[in-house]
Design an enzyme around this catalytic site. Structure first.
Site, PDB file in Angstrom:
ATOM      1  N   ASP A 235       7.069   3.597   1.807  1.00 15.69           N
ATOM      2  CA  ASP A 235       6.385   2.299   1.806  1.00 15.69           C
ATOM      3  C   ASP A 235       4.958   2.537   1.337  1.00 15.69           C
ATOM      4  O   ASP A 235       3.998   2.442   2.102  1.00 15.69           O
ATOM      5  CB  ASP A 235       6.420   1.704   3.216  1.00 15.69           C
ATOM      6  N   SER A 236       4.836   2.853   0.066  1.00 16.76           N
ATOM      7  CA  SER A 236       3.536   3.262  -0.477  1.00 16.76           C
ATOM      8  C   SER A 236       2.800   2.084  -1.088  1.00 16.76           C
ATOM      9  O   SER A 236       3.381   1.039  -1.388  1.00 16.76           O
ATOM     10  CB  SER A 236       3.742   4.330  -1.554  1.00 16.76           C
ATOM     11  N   THR A 237       1.502   2.287  -1.286  1.00 19.86           N
ATOM     12  CA  THR A 237       0.727   1.375  -2.115  1.00 19.86           C
ATOM     13  C   THR A 237       1.066   1.672  -3.575  1.00 19.86           C
ATOM     14  O   THR A 237       1.916   2.515  -3.874  1.00 19.86           O
ATOM     15  CB  THR A 237      -0.775   1.572  -1.877  1.00 19.86           C
TER      16      THR A 237
ATOM     17  N   HIS B 132      10.293  -5.890   3.822  1.00 23.56           N
ATOM     18  CA  HIS B 132      10.644  -4.950   4.887  1.00 23.56           C
ATOM     19  C   HIS B 132      12.141  -4.915   5.157  1.00 23.56           C
ATOM     20  O   HIS B 132      12.719  -3.843   5.395  1.00 23.56           O
ATOM     21  CB  HIS B 132       9.867  -5.300   6.158  1.00 23.56           C
TER      22      HIS B 132
END
Length: 281
Positions: free
Chosen positions: A156-158, A62
């Site tokens: 902030d993807s999978t 993060h």
């Protein structure tokens, strides 16, 4: 092995984390969500058995996706987060007093709801910050329709399977660029290049066609095993060349107390190992 969670994201490589205590296990319309306690990493969130974040090492991921573009930009006030339903990305963005508005677009309301209950340390009050506008929507559709004007967009993807697949397409990246303000910065998570080379290669091909400055930077995150993780970087400005002393000044002014990020790490993260540099072409 019933007391272990085994991630089989890769065809010929797997990792397992011991489950001390299963705290949550449920399927939404989009994915299976689980939270369990691990002795080393604390609470662990998995989606379809793939580790998404942990209490122990989430700060690395993060911090590097927020502080790098925000401090490099130097005047970011409007930020968009695509994904990030656990609230960790919003937590780090909102540590910057210069940021006046954050739009967070999450496809799955269930992720937000259970993260607030089972992973409260990740968001740490971010969902209650008046600067945050939470939008439950498909990230690609939102990016297509938004008026934009964002100084920084964080994807902030999978991984590019299931609901996250559309966030790795050329059309999505093009729409994201359109949503940036002048000299805005787009950053993306692009997996572990040693095991997922195509993920980074395809993103860099698209970024190179869109941005004057297209590259990636890296960080080592223990639960994203297989080598350093890559973060895509795209901008038409000169933010990547921000001198170290300027970064240090902005860092001091922001009064951050990060777990991993430092201005020196920021600069060094853009120095790429040979095998990653070759993926950029």
């Amino acid at each position: 092995m019933s007391d272990w969670s085994t991630e089989k994201l890769h065809a010929d490589y797997a990792q397992s984390l011991r489950i001390d205590r299963l705290l949550y296990d449920s399927e939404t319309a989009h994915q299976r969500l689980r939270v369990f306690q691990n002795p080393t990493f604390g609470r662990v969130l998995t989606l379809d058995d793939v580790v998404q974040t942990t209490e122990g090492d989430n700060a690395i991921y993060h911090e590097m996706l927020t502080h790098v573009p925000i401090l490099a930009h130097g005047a970011a006030s409007r930020v968009c987060i695509v994904g990030g339903g656990d609230g960790g990305m919003a937590r780090e963005v909102l540590k910057h007093a210069s940021v006046t508005h954050v739009t967070m677009v999450e496809i799955d309301a269930g992720v937000v709801e259970f993260s607030r209950q089972y992973l409260p340390a990740l968001s740490n009050g971010a969902f209650d910050d008046p600067r945050l506008n939470l939008v439950i929507a498909d990230g690609a559709a939102f990016m297509r329709d938004t008026d934009g004007g964002f100084d920084v967009i964080i994807v902030d993807s999978t991984d590019p399977i299931g609901p996250g697949e559309v966030l790795f397409t050329d059309s999505f990246y093009g729409q994201a660029k359109r949503a940036l303000a002048q000299n805005g910065i787009l950053v993306t998570q692009n997996g572990v290049p040693f095991l997922q080379p195509d993920e980074l290669r395809n993103t860099m091909r698209a970024f190179s066609a869109l941005f004057a400055d297209a590259t990636c930077y890296t960080a080592t995150i223990p639960t994203y095993a297989g080598g350093p993780m890559a973060f895509g970087w795209g901008t038409d400005g000169a933010a990547r060349s921000t001198p170290l002393d300027v970064l240090e000044g902005r860092f001091a002014d922001a009064a951050l107390d990060p777990f991993y990020y430092t201005p020196a790490v920021h600069r060094a993260a853009f120095a790429l190992p040979g095998y990653i540099a070759r993926l950029l072409g």
